[in-house]
Design a protein around this motif. Structure first.
Motif, PDB file in Angstrom:
ATOM      1  N   ALA A  33       0.819  -1.214   0.000  1.00  0.00           N
ATOM      2  CA  ALA A  33       0.000   0.000   0.000  1.00  0.00           C
ATOM      3  C   ALA A  33       0.852   1.262   0.000  1.00  0.00           C
ATOM      4  O   ALA A  33       0.412   2.310  -0.470  1.00  0.00           O
ATOM      5  CB  ALA A  33      -0.933  -0.002   1.208  1.00  0.00           C
ATOM      6  N   GLY A  34       2.065   1.162   0.504  1.00  0.00           N
ATOM      7  CA  GLY A  34       2.967   2.303   0.505  1.00  0.00           C
ATOM      8  C   GLY A  34       3.563   2.619  -0.852  1.00  0.00           C
ATOM      9  O   GLY A  34       4.386   3.531  -0.981  1.00  0.00           O
ATOM     10  N   ASP A  35       3.136   1.883  -1.883  1.00  0.00           N
ATOM     11  CA  ASP A  35       3.585   2.135  -3.256  1.00  0.00           C
ATOM     12  C   ASP A  35       2.419   1.940  -4.214  1.00  0.00           C
ATOM     13  O   ASP A  35       2.606   1.576  -5.359  1.00  0.00           O
ATOM     14  CB  ASP A  35       4.745   1.196  -3.602  1.00  0.00           C
ATOM     15  CG  ASP A  35       5.383   1.511  -4.948  1.00  0.00           C
ATOM     16  OD1 ASP A  35       5.451   2.700  -5.317  1.00  0.00           O
ATOM     17  OD2 ASP A  35       5.811   0.562  -5.641  1.00  0.00           O
ATOM     18  N   VAL A  36       1.196   2.179  -3.744  1.00  0.00           N
ATOM     19  CA  VAL A  36       0.023   1.795  -4.526  1.00  0.00           C
ATOM     20  C   VAL A  36      -0.410   2.861  -5.518  1.00  0.00           C
ATOM     21  O   VAL A  36      -1.055   2.557  -6.520  1.00  0.00           O
ATOM     22  CB  VAL A  36      -1.153   1.428  -3.588  1.00  0.00           C
ATOM     23  CG1 VAL A  36      -1.781   2.664  -2.975  1.00  0.00           C
ATOM     24  CG2 VAL A  36      -2.185   0.582  -4.305  1.00  0.00           C
ATOM     25  N   SER A  37      -0.056   4.109  -5.292  1.00  0.00           N
ATOM     26  CA  SER A  37      -0.549   5.178  -6.153  1.00  0.00           C
ATOM     27  C   SER A  37       0.145   5.205  -7.502  1.00  0.00           C
ATOM     28  O   SER A  37       1.327   4.839  -7.626  1.00  0.00           O
ATOM     29  CB  SER A  37      -0.351   6.538  -5.478  1.00  0.00           C
ATOM     30  OG  SER A  37      -0.704   7.598  -6.347  1.00  0.00           O
TER      31      SER A  37
END
Length: 291
Positions: free
Chosen positions: A206-210
């Motif tokens: 999630a810390g690299d989801v964008s």
């Protein structure tokens, strides 16, 4: 449906571990960076637990990874080296290798995660979205321009605050995106004895989801990450994770992007920073062709 547990499942092998990355965990043809981070952290945790005296509740709380090449989905080898075993922290180095070539080199710190409330929290900084997406949130699914490229969305339900994605309307805006993410029910591992471990590993993803936030400057395309450091503070509370991705400085060639991930209870779960290369602008292509 591929499951997240299958992604981070590692098998002991020569010099470390092996894993198989399903094509679902890709952006375009290549493996998603957050997925690789989660696989490396899983291998580090397995290496830490391979000796007596390992704490059953210790987890990867810090992962710093250099991305050396872009692997394809499929089998990978994970070469692990336990650098330190300590009472408070332990350290494991991991190399993710495919076809004899190192794709990721990661340093992983294993320790007890945070519990309870924070001693200090800037609510104005944390409360950038409500805990759950509203009816106007844009889901990356169906005919969404990103759905055909961001295959991770087949397993992870990703929804954007539409005010933070002007690039989808052909407009420009601030280099910041906001949204929500959670694993789809068939892939979330709820009820498993290792559910807390899986939740922390998914928080890494999630810390690299964008999508790269420079898309809001109409700089669309592949933005390869060179280095990413993630701090995983705690086991997320059940429910949606809120994320905000932003960049404070964008150069001619490089940019830094920060992610902040907050759980349904309002706790900061993950913060990340990565250095990435700007994509080449190709304004004549459709958005989905450029992503």
């Amino acid at each position: 449906m591929a499951t997240f547990a299958e992604l981070v499942e590692v098998t002991e092998g020569e010099g470390g571990y092996t894993a198989t990355i399903d094509p679902t965990w890709t952006v375009g043809p290549k493996v998603h960076g957050g997925a690789m981070l989660a696989v490396c952290a899983s291998a580090a945790l397995a290496a830490y637990r391979s000796a007596d005296g390992a704490s059953p509740t210790a987890a990867p709380i810090l992962v710093s990874a250099d991305f050396l090449s872009a692997p394809d989905p499929g089998p990978v080898a994970l070469r692990t080296t336990v650098v330190k075993r300590g009472r408070t922290t332990s350290a494991v180095d991991v190399e993710l290798i495919q076809g004899g070539r190192a794709a990721v080199r990661a340093s992983v710190t294993i320790a007890e995660p945070e519990t309870g409330d924070e001693r200090y929290r800037d609510d104005a900084f944390v409360d950038f979205l409500p805990p759950e997406p509203g009816g106007d949130a844009t889901a990356v699914a169906g005919d969404h321009p990103m759905a055909g490229v961001f295959h991770v969305a087949e397993v992870a339900d990703v929804r954007y605050d539409p005010t933070s994605t002007p690039f989808l309307r052909g407009a420009e805006g601030l280099p910041e995106t906001r949204g929500w993410v959670r694993l789809r029910p068939a892939a979330d591992g709820a009820g498993r004895p290792d559910a807390a471990e899986l939740a922390m590993l998914f928080a890494l993803l999630a810390g690299d989801v964008s999508i790269p936030v420079v898309a809001n400057l109409q700089l669309l395309g592949w933005a390869p990450t060179l280095q990413l450091t993630a701090n995983v503070r705690r086991v997320p509370a059940p429910g949606w994770l809120r994320f905000r991705a932003s960049a404070s400085v964008i150069g001619e060639r490089w940019f830094e992007e920060d992610h902040l991930v907050v759980d349904s209870a309002g706790h900061v779960v993950v913060s990340t920073r990565q250095l990435a290369m700007l994509p080449t602008r190709r304004p004549t292509q459709r958005v989905e062709e450029q992503l």
